[in-house]
Design a protein around this motif. Structure first.
Motif, PDB file in Angstrom:
ATOM      1  N   ASP A  10     -15.816   8.745   8.967  1.00 13.63           N
ATOM      2  CA  ASP A  10     -15.016   8.354   7.786  1.00 13.63           C
ATOM      3  C   ASP A  10     -13.413   8.320   7.970  1.00 13.63           C
ATOM      4  O   ASP A  10     -12.842   7.511   7.508  1.00 13.63           O
ATOM      5  CB  ASP A  10     -15.327   9.163   6.793  1.00 13.63           C
ATOM      6  N   GLU A  11     -13.097   9.311   8.966  1.00 14.13           N
ATOM      7  CA  GLU A  11     -11.640   9.493   9.210  1.00 14.13           C
ATOM      8  C   GLU A  11     -11.160   8.009   9.856  1.00 14.13           C
ATOM      9  O   GLU A  11      -9.953   7.245   9.842  1.00 14.13           O
ATOM     10  CB  GLU A  11     -11.132  10.547   9.817  1.00 14.13           C
ATOM     11  N   ARG A  37     -12.651   5.131  10.126  1.00 16.43           N
ATOM     12  CA  ARG A  37     -12.609   4.090   9.191  1.00 16.43           C
ATOM     13  C   ARG A  37     -11.229   3.854   8.330  1.00 16.43           C
ATOM     14  O   ARG A  37     -10.809   2.872   8.054  1.00 16.43           O
ATOM     15  CB  ARG A  37     -13.886   4.019   8.254  1.00 16.43           C
ATOM     16  N   LYS A  38     -10.956   5.047   8.007  1.00 18.84           N
ATOM     17  CA  LYS A  38      -9.598   4.963   7.144  1.00 18.84           C
ATOM     18  C   LYS A  38      -8.525   4.486   8.141  1.00 18.84           C
ATOM     19  O   LYS A  38      -7.506   3.821   7.737  1.00 18.84           O
ATOM     20  CB  LYS A  38      -9.368   6.571   6.644  1.00 18.84           C
ATOM     21  N   ASP A  87     -21.279  -3.203   6.177  1.00 20.07           N
ATOM     22  CA  ASP A  87     -21.789  -1.757   6.254  1.00 20.07           C
ATOM     23  C   ASP A  87     -23.127  -1.800   6.740  1.00 20.07           C
ATOM     24  O   ASP A  87     -23.909  -2.359   5.955  1.00 20.07           O
ATOM     25  CB  ASP A  87     -21.309  -0.671   5.467  1.00 20.07           C
ATOM     26  N   SER A 131     -19.759  -0.223  10.837  1.00 21.17           N
ATOM     27  CA  SER A 131     -19.024  -0.901   9.926  1.00 21.17           C
ATOM     28  C   SER A 131     -18.544  -1.826  10.799  1.00 21.17           C
ATOM     29  O   SER A 131     -17.988  -1.893  12.026  1.00 21.17           O
ATOM     30  CB  SER A 131     -17.732   0.111   9.412  1.00 21.17           C
TER      31      SER A 131
END
Length: 143
Positions: free
Chosen positions: A51-52, A54-55, A67, A76
């Motif tokens: 998640d980090e 992707r940010k 996704d 992703s």
């Protein structure tokens, strides 16, 4: 594409995220040359960092186009100019092998893991019968 690899490596490292470049660039890094025209940049991070990561990619302004997820992996896909960036998850640390390609250094998965991945995906990505010969050449280069 190599400039994107540099950028991702720097930003992820700054955020204490290990990233491995697999696919064409992972293999090319071991061989020392690009053997096939890459269509995209493939990389992966540990599940806990996905998640980090992707940010960070989103902060570059790349547009997410897909996704995908199954029981084991998440992926992703982003547009990054004229090519795609594909980031996925790994369920374990794939080592600290740094490879070099045209003056660019980056982390690649363990060579045996990478060869096995290539073997599994060869059926899907057959390019004029080159995959089997490329895999054999890659494995031979490890000796």
């Amino acid at each position: 594409m190599l400039l994107l690899i540099d950028k991702l490596s720097r930003e992820f490292e700054k955020n204490k995220i290990k990233v491995w470049f697999n696919g064409t660039f992972g293999v090319a890094g071991y061989c020392g040359y690009v053997f096939d025209e890459p269509a995209d940049v493939d990389c992966g991070v540990l599940v806990k960092d996905f998640d980090e990561a992707r940010k960070i990619i989103g902060s570059f302004g790349y547009k997410k186009i897909l996704d995908k997820e199954n029981e084991k992996f998440k992926v992703s896909i982003y547009t990054a100019g004229k090519f795609n960036l594909e980031i996925g998850t790994f369920d374990h640390d794939l080592g600290d092998k740094i490879v070099s390609l045209k003056g660019h250094e980056f982390r690649a998965p363990d060579a045996k893991w990478l060869a096995e991945c290539y073997r599994i995906t060869a059926g899907k990505e057959r390019r004029a019968g080159k995959n089997d010969a490329l895999r054999a050449e890659f494995l031979e280069s490890l000796n």
